[in-house]
Design an enzyme around this catalytic site. Structure first.
Site, PDB file in Angstrom:
ATOM      1  N   HIS A 284       0.830  -1.203   0.000  1.00 17.20           N
ATOM      2  CA  HIS A 284       0.000   0.000   0.000  1.00 17.20           C
ATOM      3  C   HIS A 284       0.864   1.253   0.000  1.00 17.20           C
ATOM      4  O   HIS A 284       1.284   1.715   1.065  1.00 17.20           O
ATOM      5  CB  HIS A 284      -0.906   0.003   1.230  1.00 17.20           C
ATOM      6  CG  HIS A 284      -1.788  -1.203   1.314  1.00 17.20           C
ATOM      7  ND1 HIS A 284      -1.332  -2.445   1.705  1.00 17.20           N
ATOM      8  CD2 HIS A 284      -3.111  -1.359   1.035  1.00 17.20           C
ATOM      9  CE1 HIS A 284      -2.331  -3.307   1.671  1.00 17.20           C
ATOM     10  NE2 HIS A 284      -3.415  -2.678   1.271  1.00 17.20           N
TER      11      HIS A 284
ATOM     12  N   HIS B 150      -4.246   3.223  -3.271  1.00 19.12           N
ATOM     13  CA  HIS B 150      -4.403   2.596  -1.954  1.00 19.12           C
ATOM     14  C   HIS B 150      -3.594   1.309  -1.786  1.00 19.12           C
ATOM     15  O   HIS B 150      -2.742   1.228  -0.915  1.00 19.12           O
ATOM     16  CB  HIS B 150      -5.883   2.312  -1.653  1.00 19.12           C
ATOM     17  CG  HIS B 150      -6.063   1.350  -0.522  1.00 19.12           C
ATOM     18  ND1 HIS B 150      -6.032   1.754   0.789  1.00 19.12           N
ATOM     19  CD2 HIS B 150      -6.207  -0.001  -0.506  1.00 19.12           C
ATOM     20  CE1 HIS B 150      -6.160   0.689   1.570  1.00 19.12           C
ATOM     21  NE2 HIS B 150      -6.277  -0.389   0.809  1.00 19.12           N
TER      22      HIS B 150
ATOM     23  N   GLU C 148     -17.188  -4.047  25.201  1.00 23.88           N
ATOM     24  CA  GLU C 148     -16.310  -5.211  25.326  1.00 23.88           C
ATOM     25  C   GLU C 148     -15.115  -5.141  24.374  1.00 23.88           C
ATOM     26  O   GLU C 148     -13.995  -5.494  24.731  1.00 23.88           O
ATOM     27  CB  GLU C 148     -17.099  -6.507  25.049  1.00 23.88           C
ATOM     28  CG  GLU C 148     -18.224  -6.814  26.027  1.00 23.88           C
ATOM     29  CD  GLU C 148     -19.522  -6.064  25.718  1.00 23.88           C
ATOM     30  OE1 GLU C 148     -19.582  -5.352  24.688  1.00 23.88           O
ATOM     31  OE2 GLU C 148     -20.479  -6.187  26.505  1.00 23.88           O
TER      32      GLU C 148
HETATM   33  C1  LIG Z   1     -11.363  -4.925  10.097  1.00 20.10           C
HETATM   34  C2  LIG Z   1     -10.842  -4.734   8.704  1.00 20.10           C
HETATM   35  N1  LIG Z   1     -11.707  -4.772   7.670  1.00 20.10           N
HETATM   36  C3  LIG Z   1     -11.256  -4.638   6.407  1.00 20.10           C
HETATM   37  C4  LIG Z   1      -9.930  -4.483   6.154  1.00 20.10           C
HETATM   38  C5  LIG Z   1      -9.421  -4.408   4.721  1.00 20.10           C
HETATM   39  N2  LIG Z   1      -9.009  -2.999   4.424  1.00 20.10           N
HETATM   40  C6  LIG Z   1      -7.737  -2.624   4.486  1.00 20.10           C
HETATM   41  S1  LIG Z   1      -7.549  -0.972   4.270  1.00 20.10           S
HETATM   42  C7  LIG Z   1      -9.209  -0.756   4.062  1.00 20.10           C
HETATM   43  C8  LIG Z   1      -9.825   0.606   3.892  1.00 20.10           C
HETATM   44  C9  LIG Z   1      -8.970   1.555   3.184  1.00 20.10           C
HETATM   45  O1  LIG Z   1      -9.389   2.873   3.401  1.00 20.10           O
HETATM   46  P1  LIG Z   1      -8.683   3.777   4.470  1.00 20.10           P
HETATM   47  O2  LIG Z   1      -8.815   3.178   5.790  1.00 20.10           O
HETATM   48  O3  LIG Z   1      -9.211   5.147   4.302  1.00 20.10           O
HETATM   49  O4  LIG Z   1      -7.151   3.730   4.095  1.00 20.10           O
HETATM   50  P2  LIG Z   1      -6.430   4.486   2.885  1.00 20.10           P
HETATM   51  O5  LIG Z   1      -7.140   4.089   1.629  1.00 20.10           O
HETATM   52  O6  LIG Z   1      -6.541   5.920   3.162  1.00 20.10           O
HETATM   53  O7  LIG Z   1      -5.025   3.968   2.913  1.00 20.10           O
HETATM   54  C10 LIG Z   1      -9.873  -1.977   4.156  1.00 20.10           C
HETATM   55  C11 LIG Z   1     -11.339  -2.139   3.989  1.00 20.10           C
HETATM   56  C12 LIG Z   1      -9.055  -4.448   7.257  1.00 20.10           C
HETATM   57  N3  LIG Z   1      -7.752  -4.309   7.111  1.00 20.10           N
HETATM   58  N4  LIG Z   1      -9.546  -4.545   8.510  1.00 20.10           N
END
Ligand SMILES: Cc1ncc(C[n+]2csc(CCOP(=O)(O)OP(=O)(O)O)c2C)c(N)n1
Length: 655
Positions: free
Chosen positions: A20, A251, A400
């Site tokens: 990422h 991302h 919790e």
């Molecule tokens: C509990 C959980 N659900 C789903 C994911 C998979 N996942 C990784 S990053 C992300 C979202 C990315 O958006 P953001 O948090 O805004 O990060 P950015 O794109 O800004 O790096 C998801 C759904 C995860 N790591 N943890």
């Protein structure tokens, strides 16, 4: 300097062909200001107790941490490690792993957990500062969260708890880039995070996350706040990448050679991959050297405090137990042999805690609003709250998940041993944090009371059925289910002595007879299982195995079998994991060679085959429970001495 982070992130992700780049590139300015001007740390001693903590809650942005560690001069983080990003055996795994890479404060990846951990770290800091003084404990906890961290439900629990406890040394940076995996955040969310945090009692502000002056000013203000602070930093994901920057394309996948070339040009970065110009590297290294004098000064301050107090601080920081634990456990068992008690194991646990929390003042207890039911508040425990951080009991509220994530943070911080309570069934609500405690090898103890249909009238929503099996499925977690007050004392001792794993104590609501009579100095539960009642003659034809409240049922069944001239032994199984980890010969001797094995547990069968074999019988549950007085429920579901004896006889007939 920030571009050095960006270049390393682009190059490492490209080389690994996975990862990422977006977050490290977007948050590089925030991280640069924080790490070069504010964060108190020393790469030469990543575990220095009074260091500031930095938690990357959005673990997918791991290259941000690895780039920082390399640039700042952490010895183990070489450029070669960066080149081996995400490769087996490297110091640079896909998501940051505590205990694997020096400098990583907590394992992150499941979004929201790091934020939850940071609340616990900030609690531990305030608590220890109250006990040992600001000269010895005085540090900040910084967290970087992404949009995803703040969308997860756990974030609400963490934020509300931190606001309530007025943890003013906690500062959260929100990487407000408006982008998640699916695209713009507007696809799924419209929360005003600044208002949300404010409503939970935080100081909260918006800034431009690419403006170093604004970042520094916001940190300065936050450090002087009387509340925890949110700094919502508007950033561009993949900052510098001309086409993919600002979009979900930055991302979670490599930018590609062409885009990287353009980004280098855009950022004015002409060095080849994995090379940092020497003047920039020098600036980073001198930022890394800032901490040594601070650490030296802290050492001198620590040396000046009272010797006994210092020794206690150091013992607690190392996570070592004082010799008082074993003595307290022995003393309790002696008392119980003199005057046995027929009480619920949750009350037995309170009885144990009254003594153990005195023996180990580093224990910090709590409950998710079930204090009177979980019996986790020992006599004389003061409440830890915003008016007095020296207390040792936390009212976590009905949270919790936030509770256990905070406990993980406390354990990671060090100096305290967190334990807490909820109903066993609600370990579902904190399972992700329990799993991470197991993965990180952290000593936290979760008390799960009302552990079966034995809770009675509250019915199937509250009755754990599959939970023992589900918890036993988590590697490196120990699940204890003591059968009486003596075993409860022993299981507490074992849980506290297990420095490198979390434990769950499954305890009853209903009273249980004291089956362990007579004093035995030896901790019999340490074997995981042991013969509680031997057969009446040498050759048992039936082995009855049981845990917790069902051991008394097995003991009654043994009497029924004896009346039928069938010789049976009773094996108490307080902890599967310890039994199954024992050497094969030891395990075999406990399991025995009776013709018929029968297990009794008011839960599902899963897992029991390892003990009773696939041809053994389980008297337990096959579906959900029901609402009613508990004795009627045991009859209704056929978990009775008669049914156990019947099951044994039926198997004997077949054999
Ligand atoms: C509990 C959980 N659900 C789903 C994911 C998979 N996942 C990784 S990053 C992300 C979202 C990315 O958006 P953001 O948090 O805004 O990060 P950015 O794109 O800004 O790096 C998801 C759904 C995860 N790591 N943890």
């Amino acid at each position: 300097m920030a571009n050095a982070i960006r270049a390393l992130a682009m190059d490492a992700v490209e080389q690994a062909n996975s990862g990422h780049p977006g977050l490290p590139m977007g948050a590089a300015d925030v991280a640069t200001v924080l790490f070069t001007r504010f964060l108190k740390f020393d790469p030469a001693d990543p575990m220095w107790p009074d260091r500031d903590r930095f938690v990357l809650s959005a673990g997918h942005g791991s290259m941000l941490l690895y780039a920082l560690f390399y640039l700042l001069g952490y010895e183990t983080m070489t450029i070669d490690q960066i080149k081996h990003f995400r490769q087996l055996g490297s110091q640079t795994p896909g998501h940051p792993e505590h205990g694997h890479t020096p400098g990583v404060e907590t394992t992150t990846g499941p979004l929201g957990q790091g934020l939850g951990n940071s609340v616990g770290m900030a609690i531990a800091e305030r608590h220890l500062a109250a006990l040992y003084g600001n000269d010895v404990v005085d540090h900040m906890t910084y967290v970087l969260v992404s949009d995803g961290d703040l969308m997860e439900g756990i974030s609400q629990e963490a934020i509300a708890l931190a606001g309530h406890l007025k943890l003013n040394k906690l500062i959260v940076f929100h990487d407000d880039n408006h982008i998640t995996i699916d695209g713009p955040i507007a696809l799924a969310d419209a929360v005003d995070q600044v208002e949300r945090f404010k409503s939970a009692g935080w100081a909260a502000t918006h800034i431009d996350g690419h403006d170093p002056v604004a970042i520094a000013a916001a940190i300065e203000a936050a450090k002087n706040s009387d509340r925890p602070s949110l700094i919502s930093c508007r950033t561009t994901i993949g900052f510098g990448a001309p086409n993919k920057g600002g979009t979900a394309k930055a991302h979670g996948s490599p930018l590609g050679a062409e885009e990287i070339t353009l980004a280098r040009k855009n950022l004015g970065w002409s060095s080849p991959p994995f090379e940092i110009p020497s003047d920039i590297l020098e600036q980073w290294r001198s930022a890394g050297a800032r901490g040594k004098p601070l650490r030296d000064a802290w050492r001198q301050r620590l040396a000046k405090i009272d010797a006994e107090k210092r020794a206690e601080f150091e013992r607690r920081t190392r996570g070592e137990l004082s010799g008082k634990l074993a003595a307290a456990a022995r003393d309790l068992k002696q008392k119980l042999s003199a005057s046995p008690k027929e009480i619920a194991t949750r009350s037995a646990s309170e009885f144990a805690l009254d003594a153990l929390t005195v023996a180990l003042p580093e224990m910090i207890g709590g409950s998710a609003d079930l204090t009177g039911s979980n019996n986790t508040r020992a006599k004389g425990m003061k409440v830890l709250d915003a008016s007095d951080y020296s207390g040792t009991f936390i009212h976590y509220g009905i949270r919790e998940h936030g509770m256990v994530a905070a406990m993980n943070g406390m354990a990671l911080h060090g100096g305290v041993i967190p334990y807490s309570g909820t109903f066993l069934v609600f370990t579902d609500y904190c399972r992700p944090s329990i799993r991470l405690a197991a993965l990180m090898g952290q000593r936290i103890i979760v008390v799960g009371t009302h552990d079966s249909i034995g809770l009675g009238e509250d019915g199937p929503t509250h009755q754990a059925v599959e939970h023992l099996a589900a918890l036993r499925a988590i590697p490196n977690l120990k699940v204890y289910r003591p059968c009486d007050i003596v075993e409860t004392v022993e299981c507490w001792q074992l849980a506290l002595e297990s420095k490198d794993n979390p434990s769950v104590l499954a305890l009853t609501r209903q009273n249980l007879p004291q089956l362990r009579q007579g004093y035995d100095e030896h901790n019999r539960c340490a074997a995981g299982a042991y013969e509680l009642i031997a057969a009446d003659d040498d050759d048992a034809v039936v082995s009855l195995f049981a845990s917790g409240s069902e051991v008394a049922i097995a003991a009654e069944a043994k009497k029924l079998l004896a009346a039928r001239k069938v010789s049976a032994r009773v094996v108490s199984v307080p902890c599967f994991e310890l039994l199954l980890a024992a050497p094969a010969a030891k395990r075999a001797s406990v399991i025995g060679e009776a013709k018929v094995n029968v297990a009794v547990e008011a839960g599902i069968r899963q897992g029991w085959d390892a003990i009773i074999g696939s041809d053994g019988a389980l008297v337990g549950m096959t579906g959900f429970g029901a609402s009613g007085p508990y004795k009627e429920l045991y009859q209704h579901f056929g978990i009775t001495p008669e049914k156990v004896a019947e099951a044994a006889l039926a198997r004997l007939e077949k054999s």
